[in-house]
Design an enzyme around this catalytic site. Structure first.
Site, mmCIF file in Angstrom:
data_model
loop_
_atom_site.group_PDB
_atom_site.id
_atom_site.type_symbol
_atom_site.label_atom_id
_atom_site.label_comp_id
_atom_site.label_asym_id
_atom_site.label_seq_id
_atom_site.Cartn_x
_atom_site.Cartn_y
_atom_site.Cartn_z
ATOM 1 N N HIS A 23 4.973 -14.776 -5.251
ATOM 2 C CA HIS A 23 5.467 -13.466 -5.679
ATOM 3 C C HIS A 23 6.793 -13.135 -4.992
ATOM 4 O O HIS A 23 7.716 -12.622 -5.626
ATOM 5 C CB HIS A 23 4.436 -12.375 -5.363
ATOM 6 C CG HIS A 23 3.200 -12.453 -6.191
ATOM 7 N ND1 HIS A 23 2.854 -11.485 -7.099
ATOM 8 C CD2 HIS A 23 2.223 -13.399 -6.262
ATOM 9 C CE1 HIS A 23 1.716 -11.824 -7.692
ATOM 10 N NE2 HIS A 23 1.320 -12.976 -7.191
ATOM 11 N N ASP A 120 5.079 -4.724 -7.256
ATOM 12 C CA ASP A 120 4.201 -5.786 -7.755
ATOM 13 C C ASP A 120 2.875 -5.210 -8.252
ATOM 14 O O ASP A 120 2.687 -3.989 -8.298
ATOM 15 C CB ASP A 120 3.965 -6.807 -6.631
ATOM 16 C CG ASP A 120 3.869 -8.229 -7.124
ATOM 17 O OD1 ASP A 120 3.310 -8.453 -8.213
ATOM 18 O OD2 ASP A 120 4.332 -9.141 -6.410
ATOM 19 N N SER A 276 1.437 -24.625 -3.012
ATOM 20 C CA SER A 276 0.806 -24.472 -1.695
ATOM 21 C C SER A 276 -0.528 -23.743 -1.743
ATOM 22 O O SER A 276 -1.281 -23.761 -0.769
ATOM 23 C CB SER A 276 1.747 -23.712 -0.760
ATOM 24 O OG SER A 276 2.041 -22.426 -1.292
ATOM 25 N N HIS A 355 0.750 -27.807 -11.937
ATOM 26 C CA HIS A 355 -0.254 -26.788 -12.229
ATOM 27 C C HIS A 355 0.187 -25.755 -13.265
ATOM 28 O O HIS A 355 -0.575 -24.829 -13.557
ATOM 29 C CB HIS A 355 -0.661 -26.077 -10.946
ATOM 30 C CG HIS A 355 0.482 -25.430 -10.201
ATOM 31 N ND1 HIS A 355 1.803 -25.698 -10.460
ATOM 32 C CD2 HIS A 355 0.483 -24.522 -9.195
ATOM 33 C CE1 HIS A 355 2.560 -24.986 -9.634
ATOM 34 N NE2 HIS A 355 1.791 -24.261 -8.865
ATOM 35 N N SER A 360 7.537 -23.177 -11.530
ATOM 36 C CA SER A 360 7.559 -24.640 -11.537
ATOM 37 C C SER A 360 7.917 -25.192 -12.909
ATOM 38 O O SER A 360 8.546 -26.247 -13.024
ATOM 39 C CB SER A 360 6.203 -25.197 -11.080
ATOM 40 O OG SER A 360 5.934 -24.829 -9.747
ATOM 41 N N GLU A 363 11.643 -25.103 -12.954
ATOM 42 C CA GLU A 363 12.182 -26.154 -12.090
ATOM 43 C C GLU A 363 12.092 -27.528 -12.758
ATOM 44 O O GLU A 363 13.029 -28.326 -12.689
ATOM 45 C CB GLU A 363 11.425 -26.182 -10.754
ATOM 46 C CG GLU A 363 11.751 -25.033 -9.824
ATOM 47 C CD GLU A 363 11.015 -25.138 -8.504
ATOM 48 O OE1 GLU A 363 10.321 -26.161 -8.277
ATOM 49 O OE2 GLU A 363 11.117 -24.206 -7.685
ATOM 50 N N GLY A 378 -6.100 -19.156 -13.157
ATOM 51 C CA GLY A 378 -5.363 -17.967 -13.537
ATOM 52 C C GLY A 378 -4.326 -18.167 -14.621
ATOM 53 O O GLY A 378 -4.562 -18.840 -15.630
#
Length: 463
Positions: A23, A120, A276, A355, A360, A363, A378
């Site tokens: 986040h 958030d 992570s 995942h 990602s 990226e 999720g």
């Protein structure tokens, strides 16, 4: 040139992300882009996160970091300031601690007097608090808009069983997004209350209903129908940041990795990483490892494990007997932090098994990697369907409907689909689509315009 509010002073925003680096990072990326447009940024986080934030937040006169004190909660050890060091039970207590921060936040906002607070999902109490101080609030979602559109809409208040969650809400704009049983079961967590406190769904719904405007980390080119659907659900302004393409790292790849990767042909190496805070089971590690072995391609796998476990020991327990000996010259298994962006950018890396975390995905695309999607929890499940379905820019590993099990054959099939695909019709294949999205994301003029439009949207809201 500074972007100014209605009084002529430079716009000032507070950034208040949840205390998880998945986040925090998008909030930092957005902060850096807003500072370029002369907007002043005050970034809130807990003390232990600040050194890492400083490594990526451009600390100019326009940006400052303000430490917050996390109130003491029984069961939440002091000094643990991000979810990366917490068990799931501790992470639930962290939400309680954030709720107790309201007096502290009131004092800081009263002193700072920002025009806007970007906040958030956990701080559902913030819009009311800020409104009393004359401050506008922007709920910034770090997730793909499709996830909010599928889950975080008013109809889910009465439609949140496994059977319900396997189907999109009424009016949802895509047939590509529907959940398997094991995926829907995982999303039940979103509607669960812990310690008598609001569920994630209740927090998000209040955030979205109460904020001045919604800000999404996306663009119409990627998720236009879902943005439009959210507008119909909440009847308020939705501003877009664009996908927030990460800037190339300024450091160099460690020799350990550059030397190893340099042995192999261009675009031949599979890089496999799950972040992570996403963990594979022992069975999943075994099937993934055997699948990668069967591809015959070189690979680098990064596996991480929950806090207070020894990664090296866990890897030894999970890998098949004799595996490391059989892949000695072409396979590496690593645990712990790694220079992910630099590895993805290496000329030898051609496939990214991951995942399906939203950042990602970006990226992988910008670094010209073929995407193999293996979501594990999720929003990852919905992201994967967006990329493999709507965008047609990757392939998802096949899973069993009820259990979510995947076998080594499923891994091999997914890798071969993207690595050995032959373009029969330009613009139709996965590889062609992946390249088209890469060019879009690397178009600096387009990406800069997203932020310029966002700034104009902020000025309009500030009138």
């Amino acid at each position: 040139m500074a972007s100014t509010g209605d009084s002529g002073e430079a716009l000032h925003v507070v950034m208040f992300p949840y205390f998880a680096f998945g986040h925090i990072s998008p909030f930092v990326q957005l902060s850096n882009r807003l500072c370029v447009h002369g907007i002043k940024v005050s970034f809130f986080s807990a003390p232990a996160n600040i050194s890492r934030i400083k490594s990526t937040l451009k600390l100019t006169p326009q940006a400052q970091i303000i430490p917050l004190h996390i109130p003491q909660i029984e069961g939440l050890p002091q000094g643990l300031d991000s979810t990366s060091d917490m068990t799931p039970a501790m992470a639930e207590l962290l939400k309680q601690a954030i709720d107790l921060m309201q007096p502290q936040i009131t004092t800081l906002l009263s002193q700072l007097k920002p025009h806007f607070v970007f906040f958030d999902f956990a701080q559902h109490w913030l819009p009311k608090l800020a409104s009393q101080l004359g401050i506008k609030t922007l709920r910034f979602s770090v997730f793909a808009t499709v996830s909010d559109a599928y889950l975080m809409v008013p109809p889910r208040q009465d439609s949140n069983t496994i059977d319900d969650l396997m189907r999109p809400p009424n009016g949802f704009p895509s047939r590509n997004i529907a959940l398997k049983e094991f995926e829907a079961r995982d999303f039940l967590y979103v509607f669960m209350s812990f310690h008598g406190k609001p569920s994630v769904y209740e927090r998000v719904l209040e955030c979205l209903n109460s904020c001045t405007a919604i800000v999404n980390k996306t663009c119409n080119e990627m998720e236009g129908p879902y943005v439009d659907f959210m507008r119909t659900q909440y009847q308020k302004p939705i501003l877009l940041t664009g996908p927030l393409v990460p800037e190339p790292p300024s450091d160099e790849l460690d020799h350990k990795w550059s030397d190893w990767l340099g042995q192999f042909q261009a675009k031949s190496v599979i890089f496999c990483s799950f972040g992570s805070e996403t963990f594979l089971s022992k069975e999943q590690i075994r099937e993934l490892a055997l699948g990668l072995e069967l591809t015959g391609l070189p690979f680098l796998v990064v596996l991480n494990f929950p806090a207070n476990t020894n990664g090296e020991i866990e890897i030894g327990r999970a890998l098949p007997d004799g595996f490391m000996e059989r892949v000695e010259n072409r396979g590496v298994v690593h645990t712990g932090w790694i220079q992910q962006q630099l590895i993805l950018a290496h000329k030898s890396v051609g496939c990214y098994v991951f995942h399906s975390g939203y950042s990602s995905v970006i990226e992988g695309l910008v670094n010209d990697c073929q995407l193999v999607l293996l979501p594990l929890k999720g929003d990852q499940y919905i992201n994967s369907k967006l990329v493999a379905g709507d965008m047609r820019a990757g392939v998802e590993v096949k899973r069993r409907e009820e259990s979510g099990h995947f076998g080594k054959e499923d891994v091999v099939e997914a890798v071969k689909t993207v690595m050995m695909e032959v373009d029969k019709e330009p613009g139709v294949s996965i590889r062609a689509n992946q390249n088209r999205w890469r060019e879009f994301l690397l178009n600096h003029e387009i990406q800069n315009k997203f932020i310029a439009d966002l700034v104009e949207g902020l000025k309009a809201l500030n009138v």
